[in-house]
Design an enzyme around this catalytic site. Sequence first.
Site, mmCIF file in Angstrom:
data_model
loop_
_atom_site.group_PDB
_atom_site.id
_atom_site.type_symbol
_atom_site.label_atom_id
_atom_site.label_comp_id
_atom_site.label_asym_id
_atom_site.label_seq_id
_atom_site.Cartn_x
_atom_site.Cartn_y
_atom_site.Cartn_z
ATOM 1 C CB ALA A 92 -62.120 -43.749 -33.452
ATOM 2 C CE LYS A 93 -64.873 -50.865 -35.394
ATOM 3 N NZ LYS A 93 -64.928 -50.780 -34.108
ATOM 4 N NE ARG A 94 -63.362 -40.701 -34.815
ATOM 5 C CZ ARG A 94 -64.497 -40.585 -34.353
ATOM 6 N NH1 ARG A 94 -65.716 -41.193 -34.923
ATOM 7 N NH2 ARG A 94 -64.723 -39.877 -33.034
#
Length: 266
Positions: A92-94
Amino acid sequence: MGFFDDLAARIEARDTMVCVGLDPDTDRLPDDVRDAELPRWQFNRRIIDATHEYAACYKPNAAFYEGPDGWRALNETIAYAHGKDVPVILDAKRGDIGNTARQYAAALDRADAITVNPYMGRDSLQPFLSREEKGVFVLCRTSNPGGKDFQNLELASYEEYLYEHVARRIAEWDEHGNVGLVVGATRPAELERVREIAPDLPFLVPGVGAQGGDVEAAVEHGRTVDGVGVVNSTRGIIFAGEDAERWDRVAGDAAKRLRDRLNEYR
């Protein structure tokens, strides 16, 4: 037992460090699932059936599940993978702060681990890091060509590159033993350097499939001394049989070949 304990057990039990990316691009789905209810889920189900015995984990990318049907497909996918005893990393690379970060971290209620972006600093990662039983993979030196635009900037105050500084700080923040790094196989010298800086952190290593990364370096430097680390391939597996009638079988064969290729260097 935390995520990396479960991952280590899976790697040992199945003799594999293959991470299968599950990115069901709707423009590339086979005809025999395209008209099904939740076609992305039907595609993933058949991929999981064909690859689970070779998979250390699965990695669905959140971008391919936007929209109500997409989130339903993602939930079904995670549950099905768990039914095969395979852990799931949500790619998700949040990275945000405050309430937003806490809401993003709620995704870990479903997945076993998540990828995060460290650009906004420690407070943006804390809601993820505090989930002791979950895994957190922090972007460090990514596999894409543009990664050098920022990650290879030299920091005069620290006399090191930005990606090196990220690795060093993240290693310091690993209070619960639940942190790993995303380090691409397309830059083997930098992969080796990150391993020197963070010897105890497991790596998620993308870039060995369609991007043509260094397989030997991915195995040698992607694992901790205890052998924990995974190498991801997405398109090179799930779309290996894109034009084949038994596309799922071809995907399974591709996963097996990657497992065997990686094991040559283990």
